[in-house]
Design a protein around this motif. Structure first.
Motif, mmCIF file in Angstrom:
data_model
loop_
_atom_site.group_PDB
_atom_site.id
_atom_site.type_symbol
_atom_site.label_atom_id
_atom_site.label_comp_id
_atom_site.label_asym_id
_atom_site.label_seq_id
_atom_site.Cartn_x
_atom_site.Cartn_y
_atom_site.Cartn_z
ATOM 1 N N MET A 148 0.855 -1.154 0.263
ATOM 2 C CA MET A 148 0.039 0.027 -0.021
ATOM 3 C C MET A 148 0.673 1.419 0.156
ATOM 4 O O MET A 148 1.859 1.315 0.793
ATOM 5 C CB MET A 148 -0.804 0.111 1.084
ATOM 6 N N LEU A 149 0.623 2.334 -0.858
ATOM 7 C CA LEU A 149 1.209 3.368 -0.920
ATOM 8 C C LEU A 149 0.414 4.474 -0.271
ATOM 9 O O LEU A 149 -0.896 4.586 -0.368
ATOM 10 C CB LEU A 149 1.636 3.880 -2.256
ATOM 11 N N TYR A 150 1.027 5.561 0.356
ATOM 12 C CA TYR A 150 0.283 6.529 0.873
ATOM 13 C C TYR A 150 0.645 8.012 0.247
ATOM 14 O O TYR A 150 1.798 8.307 0.219
ATOM 15 C CB TYR A 150 0.615 6.738 2.324
ATOM 16 N N ILE A 151 -0.129 8.867 -0.443
ATOM 17 C CA ILE A 151 -0.134 9.986 -1.209
ATOM 18 C C ILE A 151 -0.766 11.029 -0.912
ATOM 19 O O ILE A 151 -2.196 10.772 -0.717
ATOM 20 C CB ILE A 151 -0.330 9.433 -2.911
ATOM 21 N N ALA A 152 -0.085 12.214 -0.849
ATOM 22 C CA ALA A 152 -1.187 13.384 -0.460
ATOM 23 C C ALA A 152 -0.806 14.405 -1.597
ATOM 24 O O ALA A 152 0.216 14.454 -2.311
ATOM 25 C CB ALA A 152 -0.500 13.994 0.803
ATOM 26 N N ILE A 153 -1.818 15.122 -1.843
ATOM 27 C CA ILE A 153 -1.977 16.154 -2.780
ATOM 28 C C ILE A 153 -2.228 17.362 -2.103
ATOM 29 O O ILE A 153 -3.332 17.505 -1.597
ATOM 30 C CB ILE A 153 -2.613 16.149 -4.093
ATOM 31 N N CYS A 154 -1.570 18.558 -2.408
ATOM 32 C CA CYS A 154 -1.810 19.942 -1.456
ATOM 33 C C CYS A 154 -1.977 20.785 -2.770
ATOM 34 O O CYS A 154 -0.835 21.271 -3.328
ATOM 35 C CB CYS A 154 -0.893 20.113 -0.483
ATOM 36 N N GLU A 155 -2.922 21.406 -2.711
ATOM 37 C CA GLU A 155 -3.100 22.308 -3.957
ATOM 38 C C GLU A 155 -4.617 23.296 -3.590
ATOM 39 O O GLU A 155 -5.514 22.773 -3.287
ATOM 40 C CB GLU A 155 -3.671 21.910 -5.195
ATOM 41 N N ASP A 156 -4.173 24.757 -3.356
ATOM 42 C CA ASP A 156 -5.184 25.537 -2.866
ATOM 43 C C ASP A 156 -6.515 25.970 -3.826
ATOM 44 O O ASP A 156 -7.747 26.069 -3.572
ATOM 45 C CB ASP A 156 -4.821 26.981 -2.424
ATOM 46 N N GLU A 157 -6.357 25.887 -5.168
ATOM 47 C CA GLU A 157 -7.060 26.016 -6.081
ATOM 48 C C GLU A 157 -8.079 24.645 -6.354
ATOM 49 O O GLU A 157 -7.467 23.521 -6.873
ATOM 50 C CB GLU A 157 -6.551 26.315 -7.354
ATOM 51 N N ALA A 158 -9.261 24.729 -6.294
ATOM 52 C CA ALA A 158 -9.956 23.278 -5.978
ATOM 53 C C ALA A 158 -10.074 22.725 -7.291
ATOM 54 O O ALA A 158 -10.013 21.452 -7.384
ATOM 55 C CB ALA A 158 -11.689 23.773 -5.679
ATOM 56 N N SER A 159 -10.277 23.440 -8.382
ATOM 57 C CA SER A 159 -10.206 22.748 -9.709
ATOM 58 C C SER A 159 -8.938 22.123 -10.055
ATOM 59 O O SER A 159 -9.172 20.936 -10.724
ATOM 60 C CB SER A 159 -10.625 23.784 -10.991
ATOM 61 N N GLN A 160 -7.883 22.534 -9.747
ATOM 62 C CA GLN A 160 -6.576 22.278 -9.975
ATOM 63 C C GLN A 160 -6.446 20.894 -9.127
ATOM 64 O O GLN A 160 -5.468 19.906 -9.509
ATOM 65 C CB GLN A 160 -5.399 23.330 -9.626
ATOM 66 N N LEU A 161 -6.706 21.051 -7.847
ATOM 67 C CA LEU A 161 -6.880 20.013 -6.905
ATOM 68 C C LEU A 161 -7.377 18.662 -7.486
ATOM 69 O O LEU A 161 -7.003 17.656 -7.677
ATOM 70 C CB LEU A 161 -7.224 20.523 -5.623
ATOM 71 N N ALA A 162 -8.692 18.827 -7.854
ATOM 72 C CA ALA A 162 -9.279 17.797 -8.483
ATOM 73 C C ALA A 162 -8.737 17.110 -9.638
ATOM 74 O O ALA A 162 -8.776 16.102 -9.829
ATOM 75 C CB ALA A 162 -10.934 18.269 -8.947
ATOM 76 N N ALA A 163 -8.065 18.008 -10.692
ATOM 77 C CA ALA A 163 -7.349 17.705 -11.671
ATOM 78 C C ALA A 163 -6.158 16.629 -11.345
ATOM 79 O O ALA A 163 -6.208 15.654 -12.229
ATOM 80 C CB ALA A 163 -7.057 18.844 -12.729
ATOM 81 N N SER A 167 -2.546 23.986 3.002
ATOM 82 C CA SER A 167 -1.586 23.475 3.528
ATOM 83 C C SER A 167 -1.422 23.271 4.935
ATOM 84 O O SER A 167 -0.823 22.380 5.684
ATOM 85 C CB SER A 167 -0.144 24.224 2.986
ATOM 86 N N ASP A 168 -2.122 24.186 5.749
ATOM 87 C CA ASP A 168 -2.212 23.976 7.094
ATOM 88 C C ASP A 168 -2.648 22.790 7.685
ATOM 89 O O ASP A 168 -2.582 22.090 8.719
ATOM 90 C CB ASP A 168 -3.033 25.184 7.970
ATOM 91 N N LEU A 169 -3.679 22.113 6.854
ATOM 92 C CA LEU A 169 -4.326 20.888 7.176
ATOM 93 C C LEU A 169 -3.477 19.764 7.008
ATOM 94 O O LEU A 169 -3.355 19.040 7.916
ATOM 95 C CB LEU A 169 -5.582 20.569 6.273
ATOM 96 N N LEU A 170 -2.680 19.822 5.917
ATOM 97 C CA LEU A 170 -1.342 18.830 5.658
ATOM 98 C C LEU A 170 -0.500 19.089 7.025
ATOM 99 O O LEU A 170 -0.053 17.676 7.375
ATOM 100 C CB LEU A 170 -0.808 19.220 4.465
ATOM 101 N N LYS A 171 -0.229 20.059 7.196
ATOM 102 C CA LYS A 171 0.979 20.434 8.531
ATOM 103 C C LYS A 171 0.270 19.793 9.564
ATOM 104 O O LYS A 171 1.003 19.269 10.503
ATOM 105 C CB LYS A 171 1.187 21.674 8.450
#
Length: 239
Positions: free
Chosen positions: A1-16, A40-44
């Motif tokens: 199992m891999l664990y991957i995070a994506i952090c992006e403030d623009e919703a459309s870009q995050l979804a893409a 990013s603060d939620l990731l931190k």
């Protein structure tokens, strides 16, 4: 199992980005848990609470922080995580290099560059899988590189893993179970309650094993003979 995070403030870009990562994982039959962060603060906060990721894809400039600060936060919590910057700001490339960011992908080249970056990053994670020990509980997941483990000692019903950075990781398992899970000939029982990493041994004096962090551990006589044999084999393979 891999664990991957994506952090992006623009919703459309995050979804893409999330969709492209999911498509890549599905097409290549890779099992992974994917977490998306719009701030990013939620990731931190999650990192500070002990959440683990193998790979983190992040934008660089966001309203609450910039990627350089975020990269430093990630390095502090997950020094071995693979960082991939997905951004439109090329001016940060040199700084990203200094922070040992794995890849730097311009948003304009996402379709072209992302699959290749994921392929190499995932191969690196998989190649290191047999060189790390996974601690998984209901509250946290953590990987420790085997080379970072100095020794392991029994403490009641727990096994205490002492690392080269002086941190101590506790896992509620017997030493015997941990030894089996390590699955490495470099880890040897020196007495009933202690396992040492042969790579971290500086010397053996009488019935004491001196480790790289200055700790001395008693070795029982039957174990001592086995340890000397294993040490000779280890050093013959690494010289």
């Amino acid at each position: 199992m891999l664990y991957i995070a994506i952090c992006e403030d623009e919703a459309s870009q995050l979804a893409a980005i999330r969709d492209k990562v999911q498509i890549y994982l599905k097409e290549n039959n890779i099992l992974a848990e994917l977490e998306a962060y719009g701030r990013s603060d939620l990731l931190k906060y999650d990192l500070q609470e002990g959440k683990y990721f193998d790979i983190i894809l992040s934008d660089i400039e966001m309203p609450d922080t910039d990627g350089m600060k975020l990269a430093k936060e990630i390095r502090g919590c997950l020094p071995d995580a693979i960082l991939i910057f997905v951004t439109a700001y090329l001016k940060y490339a040199i700084d990203a290099y200094e922070l040992e960011v794995f890849r730097y992908i311009p948003k304009s080249c996402l379709d072209e560059k992302l699959p290749g970056a994921l392929e190499i990053a995932i191969k690196r994670v998989q190649s290191q899988a047999d060189k790390s020990y996974l601690i998984q509980t209901a509250a946290r997941i953590e990987k420790i590189l085997l080379k970072q483990i100095v020794y392991i000692q029994k403490d009641g019903k727990n096994a205490m893993i002492i690392c080269t950075d002086s941190s101590v990781k506790s896992v509620r398992k017997s030493l015997s179970d941990v030894h089996k899970e390590l699955n490495s000939k470099d880890f040897v029982f020196v007495e009933r309650g202690s396992i040492v990493n042969i790579a971290q041994i500086k010397s053996i004096q009488k019935e004491e094993v001196l480790l790289s962090n200055g700790v001395r551990i008693h070795a029982s006589r039957p174990r001592l003979e086995e340890l000397k044999v294993r040490m000779a084999i280890y050093w013959s393979e690494h010289i």
